[in-house]
Design a protein around this motif. Sequence first.
Motif, PDB file in Angstrom:
ATOM      1  N   HIS A  15       0.823  -1.210   0.000  1.00  0.00           N
ATOM      2  CA  HIS A  15       0.000   0.000   0.000  1.00  0.00           C
ATOM      3  C   HIS A  15       0.860   1.265   0.000  1.00  0.00           C
ATOM      4  CE1 HIS A  15      -3.343  -2.678   0.581  1.00  0.00           C
ATOM      5  NE2 HIS A  15      -2.789  -3.177   1.683  1.00  0.00           N
ATOM      6  N   SER A  16       0.253   2.368  -0.461  1.00  0.00           N
ATOM      7  CA  SER A  16       0.999   3.608  -0.627  1.00  0.00           C
ATOM      8  C   SER A  16       0.554   4.727   0.309  1.00  0.00           C
ATOM      9  CB  SER A  16       0.893   4.092  -2.083  1.00  0.00           C
ATOM     10  OG  SER A  16      -0.473   4.248  -2.454  1.00  0.00           O
ATOM     11  N   GLY A  17      -0.426   4.463   1.169  1.00  0.00           N
ATOM     12  CA  GLY A  17      -0.803   5.430   2.188  1.00  0.00           C
ATOM     13  C   GLY A  17      -1.765   6.490   1.706  1.00  0.00           C
ATOM     14  N   SER A  18      -1.814   7.601   2.438  1.00  0.00           N
ATOM     15  CA  SER A  18      -2.780   8.656   2.170  1.00  0.00           C
ATOM     16  C   SER A  18      -2.080  10.012   2.220  1.00  0.00           C
ATOM     17  CB  SER A  18      -3.924   8.577   3.191  1.00  0.00           C
ATOM     18  OG  SER A  18      -4.882   9.569   2.952  1.00  0.00           O
ATOM     19  N   SER A  19      -2.577  10.924   3.054  1.00  0.00           N
ATOM     20  CA  SER A  19      -1.984  12.252   3.215  1.00  0.00           C
ATOM     21  C   SER A  19      -1.955  12.607   4.691  1.00  0.00           C
ATOM     22  CB  SER A  19      -2.787  13.299   2.443  1.00  0.00           C
ATOM     23  OG  SER A  19      -4.095  13.425   2.991  1.00  0.00           O
ATOM     24  N   ALA A  20      -1.123  13.586   5.042  1.00  0.00           N
ATOM     25  CA  ALA A  20      -1.019  13.998   6.441  1.00  0.00           C
ATOM     26  C   ALA A  20      -2.347  14.514   6.998  1.00  0.00           C
ATOM     27  CB  ALA A  20       0.084  15.046   6.596  1.00  0.00           C
ATOM     28  N   PRO A  21      -3.095  15.387   6.281  1.00  0.00           N
ATOM     29  CA  PRO A  21      -4.397  15.837   6.812  1.00  0.00           C
ATOM     30  C   PRO A  21      -5.369  14.687   7.034  1.00  0.00           C
ATOM     31  CG  PRO A  21      -3.677  17.290   5.036  1.00  0.00           C
ATOM     32  CD  PRO A  21      -2.740  16.119   5.047  1.00  0.00           C
ATOM     33  N   ASP A  22      -5.348  13.691   6.146  1.00  0.00           N
ATOM     34  CA  ASP A  22      -6.247  12.545   6.291  1.00  0.00           C
ATOM     35  C   ASP A  22      -5.938  11.771   7.574  1.00  0.00           C
ATOM     36  OD1 ASP A  22      -8.319  10.847   5.445  1.00  0.00           O
ATOM     37  OD2 ASP A  22      -6.905   9.456   4.522  1.00  0.00           O
ATOM     38  N   LEU A  23      -4.663  11.624   7.905  1.00  0.00           N
ATOM     39  CA  LEU A  23      -4.281  10.919   9.130  1.00  0.00           C
ATOM     40  C   LEU A  23      -4.731  11.694  10.369  1.00  0.00           C
ATOM     41  CD1 LEU A  23      -0.631   9.755   8.318  1.00  0.00           C
ATOM     42  CD2 LEU A  23      -2.808   8.767   7.610  1.00  0.00           C
ATOM     43  N   ILE A  24      -4.564  13.016  10.329  1.00  0.00           N
ATOM     44  CA  ILE A  24      -4.992  13.844  11.456  1.00  0.00           C
ATOM     45  C   ILE A  24      -6.494  13.750  11.646  1.00  0.00           C
ATOM     46  CG2 ILE A  24      -5.085  16.182  12.384  1.00  0.00           C
ATOM     47  CD1 ILE A  24      -2.262  14.999  12.283  1.00  0.00           C
ATOM     48  N   LEU A  25      -7.251  13.844  10.540  1.00  0.00           N
ATOM     49  CA  LEU A  25      -8.709  13.787  10.621  1.00  0.00           C
ATOM     50  C   LEU A  25      -9.201  12.434  11.132  1.00  0.00           C
ATOM     51  CD1 LEU A  25      -9.789  15.668   7.365  1.00  0.00           C
ATOM     52  CD2 LEU A  25     -10.180  16.385   9.725  1.00  0.00           C
ATOM     53  N   ALA A  26      -8.435  11.366  10.873  1.00  0.00           N
ATOM     54  CA  ALA A  26      -8.850  10.032  11.302  1.00  0.00           C
ATOM     55  C   ALA A  26      -8.970   9.921  12.816  1.00  0.00           C
ATOM     56  CB  ALA A  26      -7.876   8.984  10.768  1.00  0.00           C
ATOM     57  N   VAL A  27      -8.094  10.631  13.551  1.00  0.00           N
ATOM     58  CA  VAL A  27      -8.140  10.564  15.011  1.00  0.00           C
ATOM     59  C   VAL A  27      -8.834  11.769  15.630  1.00  0.00           C
ATOM     60  CG1 VAL A  27      -6.051   9.159  15.164  1.00  0.00           C
ATOM     61  CG2 VAL A  27      -5.858  11.647  15.226  1.00  0.00           C
ATOM     62  N   THR A  28      -9.164  12.785  14.822  1.00  0.00           N
ATOM     63  CA  THR A  28      -9.769  14.008  15.352  1.00  0.00           C
ATOM     64  C   THR A  28     -11.061  13.775  16.123  1.00  0.00           C
ATOM     65  OG1 THR A  28      -8.745  15.353  13.618  1.00  0.00           O
ATOM     66  CG2 THR A  28     -10.665  16.279  14.709  1.00  0.00           C
ATOM     67  N   PRO A  29     -11.961  12.854  15.700  1.00  0.00           N
ATOM     68  CA  PRO A  29     -13.186  12.646  16.484  1.00  0.00           C
ATOM     69  C   PRO A  29     -12.930  12.270  17.936  1.00  0.00           C
ATOM     70  CG  PRO A  29     -13.412  11.627  14.340  1.00  0.00           C
ATOM     71  CD  PRO A  29     -11.981  12.079  14.447  1.00  0.00           C
ATOM     72  N   ALA A  30     -11.768  11.701  18.217  1.00  0.00           N
ATOM     73  CA  ALA A  30     -11.463  11.287  19.593  1.00  0.00           C
ATOM     74  C   ALA A  30     -11.292  12.483  20.520  1.00  0.00           C
ATOM     75  CB  ALA A  30     -10.204  10.427  19.627  1.00  0.00           C
ATOM     76  N   PHE A  31     -10.896  13.629  19.996  1.00  0.00           N
ATOM     77  CA  PHE A  31     -10.680  14.799  20.852  1.00  0.00           C
ATOM     78  C   PHE A  31     -11.992  15.323  21.442  1.00  0.00           C
ATOM     79  CE2 PHE A  31      -7.058  15.449  17.651  1.00  0.00           C
ATOM     80  CZ  PHE A  31      -6.208  14.635  18.390  1.00  0.00           C
ATOM     81  N   PRO A  32     -12.995  15.703  20.624  1.00  0.00           N
ATOM     82  CA  PRO A  32     -14.264  16.125  21.225  1.00  0.00           C
ATOM     83  C   PRO A  32     -15.000  14.988  21.925  1.00  0.00           C
ATOM     84  CG  PRO A  32     -14.472  15.998  18.832  1.00  0.00           C
ATOM     85  CD  PRO A  32     -13.015  15.833  19.147  1.00  0.00           C
ATOM     86  N   ALA A  33     -14.796  13.740  21.451  1.00  0.00           N
ATOM     87  CA  ALA A  33     -15.454  12.607  22.112  1.00  0.00           C
ATOM     88  C   ALA A  33     -14.951  12.448  23.543  1.00  0.00           C
ATOM     89  CB  ALA A  33     -15.205  11.322  21.323  1.00  0.00           C
ATOM     90  N   SER A  34     -13.660  12.654  23.772  1.00  0.00           N
ATOM     91  CA  SER A  34     -13.117  12.550  25.130  1.00  0.00           C
ATOM     92  C   SER A  34     -13.650  13.665  26.012  1.00  0.00           C
ATOM     93  CB  SER A  34     -11.584  12.584  25.094  1.00  0.00           C
ATOM     94  OG  SER A  34     -11.108  13.856  24.686  1.00  0.00           O
ATOM     95  N   ALA A  35     -13.766  14.881  25.446  1.00  0.00           N
ATOM     96  CA  ALA A  35     -14.330  15.993  26.209  1.00  0.00           C
ATOM     97  C   ALA A  35     -15.791  15.740  26.551  1.00  0.00           C
ATOM     98  CB  ALA A  35     -14.183  17.292  25.417  1.00  0.00           C
ATOM     99  N   LEU A  36     -16.539  15.167  25.597  1.00  0.00           N
ATOM    100  CA  LEU A  36     -17.946  14.844  25.852  1.00  0.00           C
ATOM    101  C   LEU A  36     -18.076  13.808  26.958  1.00  0.00           C
ATOM    102  CD1 LEU A  36     -20.889  15.282  24.944  1.00  0.00           C
ATOM    103  CD2 LEU A  36     -20.558  13.375  23.330  1.00  0.00           C
ATOM    104  N   ALA A  37     -17.195  12.789  26.929  1.00  0.00           N
ATOM    105  CA  ALA A  37     -17.223  11.765  27.979  1.00  0.00           C
ATOM    106  C   ALA A  37     -16.956  12.376  29.351  1.00  0.00           C
ATOM    107  CB  ALA A  37     -16.183  10.683  27.671  1.00  0.00           C
TER     108      ALA A  37
END
Length: 431
Positions: A15-37
């Motif tokens: 495989h050849s991967g993706s892009s840096a913004p795509d990797l950041i966005l992949a884990v971004t939901p965890a930030f507000p989700a942790s605050a919500l928890a």
Amino acid sequence: MNSARESHEAFVSGHSGSSAPDLILAVTPAFPASALAVLIIRGRAGWLWYFLDSFLIVVPLTLSFTVLANYTLELSTLFTILVGVAISLTKPEKITVHNDANNKKHLGCVTSLRSLLSLATCIAILGVDFHSFPRRFAKTEEYGYSLMDVGAAGFVVINGIVETKKRPYYRYIMRDGVILSVLGVLRLVLVRAANYQHHVTEYGVHANFFFTLAFIKFTCSWWVCHLKCLGSAMVALFLCLCHHLYLTVGNGGPWTLSDIPRDTLLLANREWLVSMPGYVALYFLGASLGAFVFNRSGNTKLTRPLIVITLLCGGCLAGLHHYVDLPSRRLGNPTFAGLVIFFVLVGLTSFSLIEERLAEVFPGLSSVPHTFQAINHQPLLFFLLSNVSTGLINKSINTLEVMYPWDVSIIAVYATLLVSVMYFIFITNIR
């Protein structure tokens, strides 16, 4: 048996991967989700509250790694809106004070980031064997931006961050190094004995990530405890420069990526040997960041300087990408080191922002969810359990034949059960 193994190896290779913004966005939901928890649980203990906490964190991360991988921005926006609603509905006087990681010795943002990386790795190492896990997130074969590549390397950076606040007793360093070496040998033996699929170009024929951690522990831990922020950064930059010269002028890059037979111990494990300077540099960069974070004076805000550092690192990554080379996990080149550090800095800055904002609105409220506290209690054990569980699942079922929604359900249940085990160990204080 061999055909199934070959099918699995082919599924996770090439495989050849993706892009840096795509990797950041992949884990971004965890930030507000942790605050919500945090806002919903409000420090309340007990298994019922814990399961709600883990549900709010594990499920969004699982979805963003699988069926909602193309909608991570929308998922993050949804959880951010829910956090805003929760803040508006939560009264400060009803907050329960919970003493955890929010103090000078144990920053909540570091604890949350360390646990998130462990949880993301836990989900990814099983998820990659299912069709719902996008192939662009899988490990790259030669060059590219991959979620799984930065996950393991991010663990090295986090180890460097937390190492700076430990006492440099050499006997403890040796003990930890021996334990990691034994784990590396055990993994090698068990993979061979079980005829388990093995991606050779990841570290080589015999080497694995435990050997990487052991080597770093033996050779670097004593030094990072004595070097200050600038000293560790200078060592890392010097290593990156020398490593880049070896990969280019010294022809180390083409030699490593070539198809020459792996008929000697050196050739069999060339990826591990050649990439090691990059991992050592990441460790020292983590130590430099840890020295900066933990040695800040008084009540100095951390988020603003972290934003500046993150932007500078992002600029450096862009420069390396356009003018030097693409990142390569097999080589551990400077662009790969820049990607990993940028990834870690984005996470640390995000959690620092959450920590400071919650402290302003709800003084005394922990910014670290129960799930993250439990994982942080024994992160290496969590990593071990994740590897063992992944192996057992792969030997029990043919993951390539499992389709949606069963594959996503298996990943979510597997991750929830693992963090539940960690929560039990956490509340019973088992060391």
